[in-house]
Design an enzyme around this catalytic site. Structure first.
Site, PDB file in Angstrom:
ATOM      1  N   ASP A 126     -49.213  17.778  -1.731  1.00  0.00           N
ATOM      2  CA  ASP A 126     -49.219  18.837  -0.736  1.00  0.00           C
ATOM      3  C   ASP A 126     -47.786  18.943  -0.207  1.00  0.00           C
ATOM      4  O   ASP A 126     -46.909  18.130  -0.532  1.00  0.00           O
ATOM      5  CB  ASP A 126     -50.224  18.534   0.382  1.00  0.00           C
ATOM      6  CG  ASP A 126     -50.613  19.800   1.147  1.00  0.00           C
ATOM      7  OD1 ASP A 126     -49.938  20.836   0.982  1.00  0.00           O
ATOM      8  OD2 ASP A 126     -51.587  19.759   1.913  1.00  0.00           O
TER       9      ASP A 126
HETATM   10  C1  BGC Z   1     -51.490  22.915   3.098  1.00  0.00           C
HETATM   11  C2  BGC Z   1     -52.040  23.271   1.737  1.00  0.00           C
HETATM   12  C3  BGC Z   1     -51.354  24.511   1.228  1.00  0.00           C
HETATM   13  C4  BGC Z   1     -49.847  24.260   1.200  1.00  0.00           C
HETATM   14  C5  BGC Z   1     -49.052  25.421   0.646  1.00  0.00           C
HETATM   15  C6  BGC Z   1     -49.981  22.860   3.124  1.00  0.00           C
HETATM   16  O1  BGC Z   1     -49.496  22.743   4.402  1.00  0.00           O
HETATM   17  O2  BGC Z   1     -52.048  21.677   3.500  1.00  0.00           O
HETATM   18  O3  BGC Z   1     -53.431  23.463   1.814  1.00  0.00           O
HETATM   19  O4  BGC Z   1     -51.841  24.878  -0.020  1.00  0.00           O
HETATM   20  O5  BGC Z   1     -49.418  24.000   2.511  1.00  0.00           O
HETATM   21  O6  BGC Z   1     -49.025  26.489   1.491  1.00  0.00           O
END
Ligand code: BGC
Length: 750
Positions: free
Chosen positions: A284
């Site tokens: 992530d």
């Molecule tokens: C979130 C993810 C997301 C990613 C990209 C992160 O902060 O936890 O779910 O896909 O950002 O935007």
């Protein structure tokens, strides 16, 4: 030319394999692996490490820098790059101007719609309709693909038992079985036919346990014992793998002392070794570097080492990998073989998605698909199916279309942005149809509108006078309560989950008018609305319904359709009841309703030590506000005639459990029948109710249908701390309209 054909051969064979059985599949997998190996053999170490980096838009100081990185093979994927033409041009460069012509993955969060916004996932889940949700995700993929996106970070399949957690909005609720069904539907919808230009790679996230954040505070620590991890939290991820999800995203949380982006037990032992997952696993946003804050890595280099060893193939947004992997090899801390393994997983997705094959000009489709009429019609249908009727005293709903006058009041009545909910990057509030607009169009000057409160947290009573005047002129009041989209979603957790601001006060003033008061709640979480529920004559829980909120609500309010939604989460009376979920254990001192003594009823000067030694709250009692699976309709259903095909199940047999469901009201509509079991005695204690099946079907007034479910030994299986077991013993079984009511039977597994 010859070289070109050879390059496409593995993909072709892989796809034939997928559709024509196992042996071919094995052959095609072997061929694809061989092709990947050959390609890796041609790559420099820098090019390999480049593949392992996903750059966010804005990472490079200029477009020229970005293009240079692409040409030099220093990046494997982009996140949030906008514009179909720009994406196509960057992809063309990767394929034609980089040394090995490796295509790029373009990822974006398309969570519940691209431009056509569907209800938030928690709303979608309230439909209990997997085919409708699959179609919604297909539409989202088609719209997103038209902008060059070929990978979305959905479905989010975390299970949570905490409505304080802002990301509950993105989940499909509290139950591992229900979430697993939606996982399959969403993965299939997003990916569609991988050969098609509209196929997007799906991503099962967040692996794993993120929804158990302590106190519902986002990113917080999680402690999940292995039986709970395997019986609940890992279940939807297994379903994602089975459905063919091409990618998995690791999570932010510290799980039992080890951050999930560096957790060898979950990423390696379970996902790769046990499940043999062949897809790509990526971090992530910054979750590799964050292992430093967690206190698990001493610096970025250490974090990179932990993550790459545990099994993270690609790093999102941050630079621990590109800055350190080469050094780690030079220092002998990791091998180039390990890097090859990681890169193979990335290239496999690119092959499976057909990116080497698909002509670049096809990546960007026509923009006519955006907000197509059929897309909006489906958004309206799904929104309608996602709303849950929680109360309807004296059949106050539906309202007659001949109503002489109607008041539309409340902070969410005309909130085109907020009705779309959280995680909307590309939805446009100009495309939203709000309830105010719809009711105005339908009723003209018979409609009296006043916001009353400008937004949910508004503490000014200036609007009360107009709201009361609108109510005074009307035959009934629709009050649109709730919370704005910013109050749920990532990092937007709340400790108090009541209606924000002074909405309750305004509702109480409106109640005094004596007019029928219908509450429509738009929110990203199950709010604690006990007080408002008591004041209102009817309550329709609409979640954040998306672009078509207005028409979908009007469809239900005027009775063109009956509400059919059922809750995918338990509603609590107040935050103090959290966690409250149907999958709970019984305790050694379970209380029944008659055991409950309310705090106000305890005699003054009571000298008793306790009030019955039962597991209850003196203020909340033992029941939630609404149980999992609950939802009313404009008609009534009667369940009868529970039958089991046999009372004894053995390891090779199946029990068929059935019941008659009759529509005993006057409205043609759908019912969602649910199957639950309870394993009475286990080698570890078992939950009081486990959902094992559900069916949605239509009934005419007076009509009866027989609903039937099969139970196989596999359905009784659970992880007992050591291994998965199916234990002999007695089981309860229910077919019913929700998790507390229903017809009860029993059987034994021998
Ligand atoms: C979130 C993810 C997301 C990613 C990209 C992160 O902060 O936890 O779910 O896909 O950002 O935007």
């Amino acid at each position: 030319m010859f070289q070109l054909k050879l390059k496409y051969l593995p993909l072709l064979i892989f796809l034939i394999g997928v559709f024509s059985g196992c042996q071919n599949e094995n052959e095609s997998t072997a061929l694809l692996d061989a092709e990947i190996k050959t390609l890796i053999g041609k790559m420099t170490l820098d090019e390999k490490i480049g593949q392992m980096f996903q750059a966010a838009d804005g990472f490079y100081s200029s477009e020229e820098e970005l293009k240079k990185a692409v040409r030099e093979g220093r990046v494997g994927s982009f996140l949030n790059i906008q514009g179909a033409e720009r994406v196509a041009e960057i992809q063309r460069m990767a394929k034609e101007e980089s040394r090995l012509g490796i295509p790029l993955l373009f990822g974006r969060d398309v969570i519940h719609g691209y431009r056509t916004i569907f209800p938030i996932p928690l709303g979608m889940a309230s439909s209990w309709d997997t085919s409708m949700v699959k179609k919604a995700m297909r539409i989202s993929a088609v719209e997103a693909a038209s902008m060059g996106i070929n990978w979305t970070f959905a479905p989010m399949i975390d299970i949570t038992w905490d409505p304080r957690w802002g990301r509950i909005a993105e989940t499909t609720g509290e139950d591992p079985f229900l979430t697993s069904q939606f996982t399959k539907a969403m993965v299939e919808g997003i990916q569609g036919d991988l050969n098609d230009p509209t196929a997007l790679a799906a991503c099962a996230k967040h692996f794993v346990g993120y929804g158990m954040a302590e106190a519902g505070r986002d990113y917080n620590t999680t402690y999940i014992p292995e039986p709970l991890l395997r019986n609940v939290h890992l279940k939807p991820f297994k379903a994602a793998q089975n459905a063919g999800a091409l990618t998995f995203m690791s999570a932010f949380n510290d799980l039992n002392g080890v951050p999930t982006s560096g957790n060898e037990f979950t990423l390696k032992t379970i996902l790769r070794d046990e499940w043999n997952y062949k897809g790509m696993v990526f971090s992530d946003w910054a979750s590799i570097e964050e292992m430093i804050s967690h206190g698990f890595a001493s610096d970025k280099k250490h974090a990179a080492e932990i993550a790459v060893k545990a099994g993270i193939d690609m790093e999102m947004a941050t630079t621990a990998y590109i800055e350190n992997l080469k050094k780690l090899i030079e220092e002998g801390k990791i091998s180039e073989e390990l890097i090859n393994e990681r890169v193979a997983n990335i290239l496999r997705v690119k092959f499976q998605l057909g990116l080497f094959d698909k002509p670049v000009e096809n990546t960007a489709l026509s923009t006519d698909t955006i907000l197509a009429g059929s897309h909006l019609a489906h958004a309206r249908e799904l929104a309608r199916n996602s709303m849950v009727l929680l109360k309807n005293s004296h059949h106050i709903l539906p309202l007659s279309k001949e109503i002489r006058s109607l008041a539309v009041i409340g902070p969410l009545a005309d909130a085109p942005h907020d009705q779309m909910g959280t995680w909307v990057f590309d939805g446009n509030e100009e495309d939203s149809e709000t309830p105010k607009t719809t009711f105005q169009n339908l009723l003209g000057n018979k409609l009296h509108y006043a916001a009353g409160l400008e937004y949910s947290r508004d503490k000014s009573k200036n609007g009360f006078i107009d709201a009361l005047a609108a109510a005074g002129k009307s035959d009934a009041i629709l009050f649109f309560a709730g919370e704005e989209s910013i109050l749920s979603g990532e990092a937007n957790s709340r400790g108090i989950i009541n209606l924000p601001g002074i909405q309750a006060e305004l509702i109480s003033e409106l109640k005094k008018t004596g007019k029928p008061l219908i509450l429509i709640v738009m929110a990203g979480r199950p709010l604690a609305i006990q007080q408002e529920l008591e004041m209102a004559d009817a309550v329709l829980y609409a979640w954040h319904p998306g672009t078509m909120a207005g028409p979908a609500i009007a469809d239900l309010v005027f009775g063109d359709y009956s509400p059919t939604g059922k809750l995918p989460v338990t509603f609590v009376k107040g935050a103090g009841q959290i966690p409250f979920y149907h999958y709970r254990k019984n305790t050694g001192r379970p209380a029944s309703k008659s055991d409950v003594i309310h705090i106000d009823d305890i005699p003054r000067n009571s000298k008793q030590l306790s009030l019955g030694f039962k597991s209850t709250h003196l203020d909340y009692g033992i029941e939630p506000l609404f149980p999992f699976g609950y939802g009313l309709s404009y008609t009534k259903f009667q369940y009868s005639n529970l039958k089991l095909s046999t009372k004894v199940l053995n390891s090779t047999s199946t029990i068929s459990v059935s019941a008659d469901v009759q529509n005993i009201g006057n409205f043609e509509t759908d019912e969602i029948a649910q199957l639950y079991i309870r394993d009475r005695v286990g080698s570890i204690t078992r939950p009081v109710k486990e959902l094992k099946g559900f069916k949605k079907f239509r009934l005419m007034p007076g009509e009866t249908k027989n609903v039937q479910f099969d139970i196989k030994p596999k359905d009784l299986e659970f992880f007992n701390g050591e291994k998965f077991v199916t234990e002999q013993g007695d089981f309860d079984v229910w077919i019913g309209p929700n998790s507390v009511d229903g017809l009860k039977g029993e059987f034994a597994f021998e």
